[in-house]
Structure formats: C-alpha cells, structure tokens
Motif scaffolding. Structure first.
Motif, mmCIF file in Angstrom:
data_model
loop_
_atom_site.group_PDB
_atom_site.id
_atom_site.type_symbol
_atom_site.label_atom_id
_atom_site.label_comp_id
_atom_site.label_asym_id
_atom_site.label_seq_id
_atom_site.Cartn_x
_atom_site.Cartn_y
_atom_site.Cartn_z
ATOM 1 N N ILE A 133 55.455 121.183 71.961
ATOM 2 C CA ILE A 133 56.526 121.051 73.492
ATOM 3 C C ILE A 133 56.804 122.452 73.636
ATOM 4 N N ASP A 134 57.417 122.605 74.788
ATOM 5 C CA ASP A 134 57.422 123.272 74.982
ATOM 6 C C ASP A 134 59.162 124.080 75.243
ATOM 7 N N ASP A 135 59.839 124.804 74.709
ATOM 8 C CA ASP A 135 61.156 125.446 74.645
ATOM 9 C C ASP A 135 62.315 125.391 76.232
ATOM 10 N N SER A 136 61.923 124.496 77.172
ATOM 11 C CA SER A 136 62.562 124.422 78.398
ATOM 12 C C SER A 136 62.541 123.109 77.789
ATOM 13 N N THR A 137 64.497 123.095 78.293
ATOM 14 C CA THR A 137 65.304 122.046 78.273
ATOM 15 C C THR A 137 65.765 121.369 79.000
ATOM 16 N N VAL A 138 66.726 120.028 79.458
ATOM 17 C CA VAL A 138 67.543 120.337 81.087
ATOM 18 C C VAL A 138 68.949 121.471 80.697
ATOM 19 N N SER A 139 69.222 120.774 79.578
ATOM 20 C CA SER A 139 70.616 121.858 79.484
ATOM 21 C C SER A 139 70.330 123.787 78.961
ATOM 22 N N GLN A 140 68.700 122.989 78.524
ATOM 23 C CA GLN A 140 68.265 125.342 78.117
ATOM 24 C C GLN A 140 67.253 125.654 78.270
ATOM 25 N N PRO A 141 67.089 125.386 80.210
ATOM 26 C CA PRO A 141 66.009 125.432 80.564
ATOM 27 C C PRO A 141 65.776 127.250 80.011
ATOM 28 N N ASN A 142 64.151 127.347 80.429
ATOM 29 C CA ASN A 142 63.162 128.484 80.321
ATOM 30 C C ASN A 142 63.586 129.421 81.218
ATOM 31 N N LEU A 143 64.143 130.680 81.287
ATOM 32 C CA LEU A 143 64.247 131.701 82.087
ATOM 33 C C LEU A 143 62.885 131.913 83.565
ATOM 34 N N GLU A 160 81.182 129.987 104.031
ATOM 35 C CA GLU A 160 82.368 129.482 105.661
ATOM 36 C C GLU A 160 80.953 127.714 105.833
ATOM 37 N N LEU A 161 79.022 128.588 105.719
ATOM 38 C CA LEU A 161 78.390 127.556 106.167
ATOM 39 C C LEU A 161 78.271 126.685 105.622
ATOM 40 N N LEU A 162 78.233 126.961 103.904
ATOM 41 C CA LEU A 162 78.308 125.558 102.444
ATOM 42 C C LEU A 162 79.711 125.158 102.836
ATOM 43 N N GLN A 163 80.514 125.129 104.378
ATOM 44 C CA GLN A 163 82.189 124.352 104.277
ATOM 45 C C GLN A 163 82.707 124.059 103.139
ATOM 46 N N PHE A 164 82.233 125.332 102.293
ATOM 47 C CA PHE A 164 83.175 126.112 100.594
ATOM 48 C C PHE A 164 83.071 124.765 99.634
ATOM 49 N N ASN A 165 81.383 124.302 99.585
ATOM 50 C CA ASN A 165 81.496 122.824 99.126
ATOM 51 C C ASN A 165 80.238 123.753 97.674
ATOM 52 N N ILE A 166 80.899 124.002 97.010
ATOM 53 C CA ILE A 166 80.038 124.772 95.788
ATOM 54 C C ILE A 166 79.570 124.057 94.708
ATOM 55 N N ASN A 167 80.205 122.678 94.421
ATOM 56 C CA ASN A 167 79.622 121.759 93.490
ATOM 57 C C ASN A 167 79.113 120.890 93.367
ATOM 58 N N VAL A 168 78.406 121.163 92.112
ATOM 59 C CA VAL A 168 77.109 120.703 91.979
ATOM 60 C C VAL A 168 77.211 119.764 90.591
ATOM 61 N N PRO A 169 77.149 118.059 91.104
ATOM 62 C CA PRO A 169 77.311 117.458 89.998
ATOM 63 C C PRO A 169 76.024 117.708 89.106
ATOM 64 N N ALA A 170 76.002 116.963 87.870
ATOM 65 C CA ALA A 170 75.323 117.152 87.175
ATOM 66 C C ALA A 170 74.187 116.347 86.970
ATOM 67 N N SER A 171 73.983 115.067 87.921
ATOM 68 C CA SER A 171 72.876 114.642 88.208
ATOM 69 C C SER A 171 72.149 114.934 89.024
ATOM 70 N N VAL A 172 72.596 116.091 90.108
ATOM 71 C CA VAL A 172 71.918 116.993 91.559
ATOM 72 C C VAL A 172 71.450 117.577 90.540
ATOM 73 N N TYR A 173 72.409 118.659 89.526
ATOM 74 C CA TYR A 173 71.117 118.949 88.171
ATOM 75 C C TYR A 173 70.353 118.955 88.067
ATOM 76 N N ALA A 174 70.350 117.647 87.301
ATOM 77 C CA ALA A 174 69.228 117.134 86.570
ATOM 78 C C ALA A 174 67.824 117.146 87.982
ATOM 79 N N LYS A 175 68.172 116.629 88.435
ATOM 80 C CA LYS A 175 67.425 116.235 89.699
ATOM 81 C C LYS A 175 67.227 117.411 90.128
ATOM 82 N N TYR A 176 67.359 118.277 90.540
ATOM 83 C CA TYR A 176 66.820 119.304 90.400
ATOM 84 C C TYR A 176 65.758 120.242 89.402
#
Length: 360
Positions: A127-137, A277-293
C-alpha cells in the motif's frame, strides 16, 4: 415576495391578475382576465406535460435543488472545476500522448522492460501512504506539475492576458528572451518551480490539488490558455490563492516576495486581484470536485508510470487501519439510528399492531 410557487404556479394568486380583477369592479373578474387565466393554465399544463415535471398525484412537481445545479450538458463540459460529473481538462489532454505512446510501443515492439511496480500477493500486501484525505506531498506535486505540462503542451491556442505575461511582468531581473513564448517547458522545469514554492512556503499536498482546480477554473472562466509565456504567473497566482483559502495559517504576499526576490508586493497584489476577478470570486471547491481531481491525478500517474511509493503492510499499520474502519462504521451506525428516529413516518407504522376496537 419571492414565493415563486404561489406566484407562478397558481394563477389565482398572481398579483397581476389580482389587480386586473380589482379593476373589473367589485364582483366577478373581467372577461379578458378569465381568458388570460385560462390561457396561462393551458400553457402551464402543456409545459409540464412536455417536460415530464407533473406529479402523478395531480399537484405541481417542484424540481429538487440537486437537479437544478446542473442545468444542461454544456455546463458540465465547460466547468469541470465546479461540477463533479465533468471530466477534468488535464486528463483529456494527456490521453492523446498516452495513446500515441502505446501505439508507438506496439508498432516498434518495444518491451516494457523490467517491471518496477510492486503487486500484492497472498502473503504480502503493498500500500502507499497517499489517500484522498492525506495525499503524499511529493507524489501529488509530481502529478499536478505533469497535469500543467500537458496543459501547456496540448494547448488549443495562445490566448493570454497581459497581467500573466512574463514579458510585461517579469518574475526575475534577468532579461526575458524574445523567443520565450516559443519553447515549451519540460516536466522537470515545472516541477522544480512548484516544488521550490511549496518547500519554502511549507504548503500541503491538499493545497496542490486545489491549485490545479483554480488553474483549470481560470482557464475555463477567462477563456485563456496556459502557455510558455504565462505559465509561471498563472501557477503562482493559483498557489497564492489556494494557500490562503485552504491553509489555516496562510502565507502572506510579502512572504512570496522573500522566495521570489525580484517580484514586488504591489505586483503580487495586482495579480491576486485580477485572478479573483477572473474567477468571478468563486473560490469554493466542493468535496466531490476535490475527490475527482485527486483520483484523476492518480489515473494520470498510472498512465505515465509515475508510481506512488509502495510499502508492505505492517502489522501495526493494519491494526491502525482496522481501528479507523471500525470507528467510522460505528459512527455511521449511530448516524443511521438517529436519522431513523427523526424520520419516523407512516412507512414505519405498517408493522405496528393496533388493538381491536370494542363495540358495545
């Protein structure tokens, strides 16, 4: 005010129709008003029948909020950093090179060579030490920089903005060559640049994933491309914003000026303002989007033979994983019981015995 159900579904409650009736004089409604109401009801019924939103019970069907988050297929394709069901841009850009590499190896009969990836067996589990909650840097930065590399290499055009151009806003005092926009940086060059920033600012692996989310969101919202002339400033702006949003102890702009000696605080502030401004101040990253990436980055690593560091599963690690799994399972059971108590409805009354009535 704001009650769209009352105002739009029920014509009798419409303020416009109410004013029309009031103008018709005391008793009944005006004939024109009745015709408009009948026409409205007919149009609403036809629209409901066409869209399939009518309730079988006869009442209007209100669309659930989760169904309204994705209005059409175009939004899913154009905003992968906002919607978990949209495929990431970097993964689609990398598939062209992966297919060509596999095809070339097949035609030229190139052997895969010595297998370096470890596989689990009956006696040993790797197993590796990288998980979705604690990725390997280290592994995460390698994958993120590889995604940036494919963005630059397989760009659609050279659309850019002046605020990100290194010729107009250089990061160093060294003179930028005239052909700086013609040579694509290699993966190692991008990795060294990002690794230096993350090491000096002591940023986390989660911040690297959010950086990639903001980068693709910028390319989508601003309709620009990341290319050799602007990739450093775009990546720097994404890292700057991700570190402030994600980390509790954010790195200040003046701290980045200590890392990049020749850049000014005013330039950092201006770039951050334009980025937001280019992001239209949308800095929200849902958990589902984070997991997908995260999982798409792992797929990118597998396609390019960037193996995560695997170690045999030890007895202590297995006991720790078992304890965490048991804790999560017990917590889920408690939440399920609490939800059942709160949602006790008529469906749960089927099996309840009722005493027979005594007729006297």
């Amino acid at each position: 005010m704001g009650n769209t159900v009352t105002c739009c579904v029920s014509p009798d409650a419409s303020p416009k129709l109410g004013r029309a009736r009031a103008g018709g004089g005391g008793g009944g409604a005006a004939p024109g008003t009745e015709r408009r109401a009948d026409a409205y009801q007919g149009a609403a019924a036809a629209a409901e029948a066409e869209s399939g939103d009518s309730d079988p019970g006869g009442g209007p069907h209100l669309q659930h909020i989760s169904d309204r988050e994705f209005p059409d297929d175009l939004a899913l394709e154009s905003n992968p950093s906002d919607h978990p069901r949209a495929s990431t841009i970097f993964l689609s850009k990398s598939q062209t090179d992966v297919r060509e590499k596999r095809k070339s190896n097949h035609i030229n009969h190139v052997s895969p060579g010595q297998l370096t990836k470890k596989y689990s067996s009956c006696s040993t589990i790797f197993i590796d030490d990288s998980t979705v909650s604690q990725p390997n840097l280290r592994s995460t930065i390698k994958c993120v920089t590889l995604a940036i590399y494919y963005h630059i290499k397989n760009r659609d055009s050279i659309r850019s903005l002046d605020i990100f151009d290194e010729k107009s806003h250089p990061l160093t005092r060294e003179e930028v060559p005239n052909d700086y926009g013609k040579h694509d940086p290699d993966h190692k060059h991008i990795y060294r640049f990002v690794r230096t920033l993350f090491s000096a600012a002591q940023l986390t692996a989660e911040c690297a994933i959010v950086t990639l989310v903001y980068l693709e969101r910028l390319l989508t919202y601003a309709e620009i491309d990341i290319c050799p002339s602007n990739w450093k400033r775009i990546v720097l702006g994404a890292i700057l914003l991700a570190s402030k949003v994600w980390d509790d102890q954010a790195v200040w702009n003046v701290d980045y000026c200590q890392i990049l000696k020749d850049i000014t605080v005013e330039d950092m502030n201006e770039m951050e303002r334009h980025f937001l401004e280019l992001l239209q101040f949308n800095i929200n990253v849902p958990a589902s989007v984070y997991a997908k990436y995260y999982f798409d980055l792992r797929s990118l690593a597998d396609d390019n033979n960037l193996n995560f560091l695997l170690e045999p599963l030890s007895k202590e690690r297995a006991q720790k994983l078992e304890a965490i799994s048991r804790l999560c399972e017990d917590k889920y059971k408690d939440l399920s019981k609490a939800a059942m108590r709160r949602s006790f409805s008529a469906d749960n009354l089927v099996g309840i015995r009722r005493s027979n009535a005594i007729l006297s």
